[in-house]
Design an enzyme around this catalytic site. Structure first.
Site, PDB file in Angstrom:
ATOM      1  N   ASP A  15      12.736  11.256   4.307  1.00 31.61           N
ATOM      2  CA  ASP A  15      13.795  10.756   5.473  1.00 31.61           C
ATOM      3  C   ASP A  15      13.481  12.076   6.626  1.00 31.61           C
ATOM      4  O   ASP A  15      14.745  11.707   7.430  1.00 31.61           O
ATOM      5  CB  ASP A  15      14.421  10.681   5.120  1.00 31.61           C
ATOM      6  N   GLU A 222      15.314  -1.222   6.366  1.00 27.75           N
ATOM      7  CA  GLU A 222      16.189   0.664   6.170  1.00 27.75           C
ATOM      8  C   GLU A 222      15.440   0.708   7.521  1.00 27.75           C
ATOM      9  O   GLU A 222      14.087   0.157   7.770  1.00 27.75           O
ATOM     10  CB  GLU A 222      15.906   0.819   4.501  1.00 27.75           C
TER      11      GLU A 222
END
Length: 321
Positions: A15, A222
């Protein structure tokens, strides 16, 4: 840059939120490790417990510096477990890290930690942001200095437990031709510690002006990210279970945004999460995959490759190599 580059093979980082501070690239990832927790669709096996920051001044082949741990779970007074995605913004000479973490009741909220330098260390606030929930925060500072927080993630990210910023008695996910569940955006106070306003939905529309539906493989799931290119606002995101990175364009930070296309096809590993920055007159896509861990989905490695636009400002699809 002809091929994707793995940035830190010594450890598992995912991420990656990349930012440019003081002429240098700083990357704020989540920190994967094998906790032994059982794998499930709500991400119970992603038991991250601290954050590191990395920096480099040459994305092509420069040395990547690990500045070490900048915040750990034990430092967060309200934190329970699972320190997921984070991002950092600079405002008035301070650096503000926004992060997602479950509280002691296993509910995700967003927290803020502050540092004097991009390398940290960061000191967390005693409580989460009021009115915050879910995961995957991104901080975007516009040209006028205003800072916006984008956030939200479905399934384990708990976004489906909320409507109009209130928690439901039971979760609800849209299905079929219902409008897809959108991410959220809220402007921050000048000190970047709270939301100025209640968060609003980030609507993604098709070319006819209709919201993307729940059964559309390009709908939001997301990993919100915002950047500007030639004066327009580019909202990019992960589609989750269809494993794509997509983007949409709008004319202000709140949207709505019109869907444009796919940036990246599915990578090795279940999740896809990214960031996009300009550095030294080139654009770059930071993301992760599970190739180094041999497709162990909770052990991901961050990587980068160059990103290109066509003459109309469309992002050209990336070849993951």
């Amino acid at each position: 840059m002809k091929q994707p580059r793995y940035l830190f093979p010594e450890d598992y980082m995912a991420d990656p939120s990349a930012n440019v501070f003081n002429g240098r690239v700083y990357i704020y990832p989540s920190h994967d490790w094998d906790s032994g927790a059982a794998e499930d669709d709500d991400g119970g096996h992603f038991e991250m417990k601290d954050y590191h920051v990395f920096s480099l001044d040459n994305i092509e082949d420069g040395e990547v510096t690990d500045h070490g741990c900048i915040l750990s779970l034990e430092q967060v007074p309200w934190g329970g477990r699972q320190m997921w995605d984070n991002d950092v913004v600079e405002k008035n000479g301070k650096y503000y890290l926004i992060f997602s973490c479950k509280d002691k009741n296993d509910v995700f909220h967003l927290g803020i930690a502050i540092a004097d330098r991009p390398e940290g260390p960061f000191v967390p606030q005693p409580d989460p942001i009021r009115g915050s929930y879910s995961i995957d925060p991104c901080l975007f500072k516009d040209d006028d200095g205003e800072v916006y927080a984008y956030f939200g993630g479905i399934w384990g990210g708990q976004l489906q437990w909320y409507r109009n910023n209130k928690m439901l008695k039971s979760e609800y996910l849209p299905v079929g031709k219902e409008p897809a569940l959108p991410s959220r955006v809220a402007r921050l106070t000048d000190d970047c510690l709270q939301f100025v306003e209640s968060s609003e939905p980030v609507m993604i529309l098709d070319k006819d002006g209709n919201p993307l539906t729940a059964d559309d493989p390009h709908r939001f799931f997301e990993a919100s990210w915002m950047h500007k290119y030639q004066g327009r606002y580019y909202f990019s995101y992960s589609t989750g279970d269809s494993h794509l990175l997509c983007y949409a364009i709008g004319d202000n930070p709140y949207g709505p945004f019109t869907y444009q296309g796919v940036i990246l096809d599915p990578v090795v590993g279940w999740t896809t999460h990214h960031s996009i920055i300009e550095y030294k007159d080139h654009w770059y896509l930071f993301y992760h995959d599970c190739v180094p861990s041999h497709d162990i989905t909770w052990l991901r490695s961050m990587k980068v490759q160059e990103l290109f636009y066509d003459e109309d400002g469309n992002i050209q699809k990336v070849d993951n190599g």
